[in-house]
Design an enzyme around this catalytic site. Sequence first.
Site, short mmCIF file in Angstrom:
data_model
loop_
_atom_site.label_atom_id
_atom_site.label_comp_id
_atom_site.label_asym_id
_atom_site.label_seq_id
_atom_site.Cartn_x
_atom_site.Cartn_y
_atom_site.Cartn_z
N CYS A 35 28.51 38.90 48.44
CA CYS A 35 27.23 40.98 48.05
C CYS A 35 26.98 41.06 49.80
CB CYS A 35 27.09 40.90 46.81
SG CYS A 35 26.36 42.54 47.05
N ASP B 161 19.06 38.50 27.29
CA ASP B 161 20.48 37.82 27.55
C ASP B 161 21.17 37.79 26.47
OD1 ASP B 161 22.64 37.38 29.28
OD2 ASP B 161 22.03 35.10 28.87
N CYS C 282 37.22 33.61 34.67
CA CYS C 282 35.43 33.70 35.38
C CYS C 282 35.47 31.98 35.43
CB CYS C 282 34.84 34.16 34.85
SG CYS C 282 33.30 34.18 35.14
N CYS D 185 28.62 50.42 46.42
CA CYS D 185 29.23 49.25 46.88
C CYS D 185 30.26 49.79 47.88
CB CYS D 185 30.43 48.84 45.82
SG CYS D 185 29.42 48.10 44.35
N CYS E 208 33.45 48.58 49.49
CA CYS E 208 33.73 47.92 49.81
C CYS E 208 34.22 47.10 48.12
CB CYS E 208 32.32 46.93 49.63
SG CYS E 208 31.69 44.51 50.16
N CYS F 205 36.35 36.10 44.39
CA CYS F 205 36.34 35.28 44.06
C CYS F 205 37.53 34.07 43.09
CB CYS F 205 36.80 36.08 42.50
SG CYS F 205 36.58 35.84 40.37
N CYS G 161 33.28 41.23 47.00
CA CYS G 161 33.52 40.17 45.74
C CYS G 161 35.02 40.31 45.03
CB CYS G 161 32.89 40.77 44.47
SG CYS G 161 32.78 42.52 44.26
N CYS H 278 29.15 29.85 38.66
CA CYS H 278 29.94 29.88 40.43
C CYS H 278 28.87 31.24 40.53
CB CYS H 278 31.50 30.78 40.07
SG CYS H 278 31.93 31.01 41.65
#
Length: 325
Positions: free
Chosen positions: A255, A138, A221, A195, A198, A205, A201, A248
């Site tokens: 989803c 990451d 965000c 997706c 759709c 948000c 998301c 979050c």
Amino acid sequence: MITSSDIKRLAAEAGFDLCGITTADVIPDAVEQYHRWLAGGYHADMDWMATSAGRREDPSTLMDNVRSVVMLGVNYYVPNSPQSPAGHGRVSRHARGRDYHKVVGRMTESLIRRIRYEMDREVVRQSDAAGRFKWWVDYGPFLERAYAEKAGLGFIGKNSMLINRRFGSWIVLAEIVTSLELEPDHIRPGDHGRCGTCRRCIDACPAGAIIDEKTIDSRRCLSYWTIERHLQIPEEFAGPMGNRIFGCDTCQEVCPLNEKAVVTSHAALLPHSGLGEFIDAKQILNLRTTEEFLSLTAGTSLTRPKLEGLQRNARIVLANQESVR
């Protein structure tokens, strides 16, 4: 020489839920999108995202003689409790157990040891090309979701998350760049779903951070504000935080491809191994020193915002709960 099939078998033995292999070639579309993201200022004050741009774009800059990329995935999903206790803030799923950087990092080191053990030692000694590795979980200068998609681990959804047909988007990624020349996986578009039309998301948000397909404005965000940003949180984002004290999950929770999520099999990532799903906001506010803070959060991802950041979040959570009484 060791094969791609061997790598995948060893990855499973090391505990990984997913393993895919691809070439170390530059991915032009990913680089172009990354530059658009930076040019839009969507990285906010995370300056390291811009200063490391050159290294992120091309794996060959990370190590000499890079030939292959091994992408690895670990499922971290745990369900939410139906109710939130008063005076407590909710922790994002990825941070409820032990620090995933360390947990998955140890797994990655274990995998590399297994690979080295299986390789012909004479070949390793005679040829540098026979086994050099670098890895990250990451935090490395790497466009990891793009290479995970290229390696067949999933597809990148509108919320910019990698989505896998079995684990949804609840995946921690790790990557190994290596001098081994491995057979890449041959993927087919649509293997992991898509997706389509759709936009759940985007609509869900809390602060409108998903501004376009696959583009997140960090400046809006809540994960950025509660984890990465150390200064005061504007009221514009404090209200939408609700009871979120760290991170979050909303764009993932709504989803439809996450509806059949599988609970993680990794004990270290379960809530009982860390601080859990909820934190007592008043307990956080009563911490007086950095030593007390580290004693409470050591070994978890909650050290990231530091004492001042977590206390700021705790005050907002308590104020939000008071306002709805």
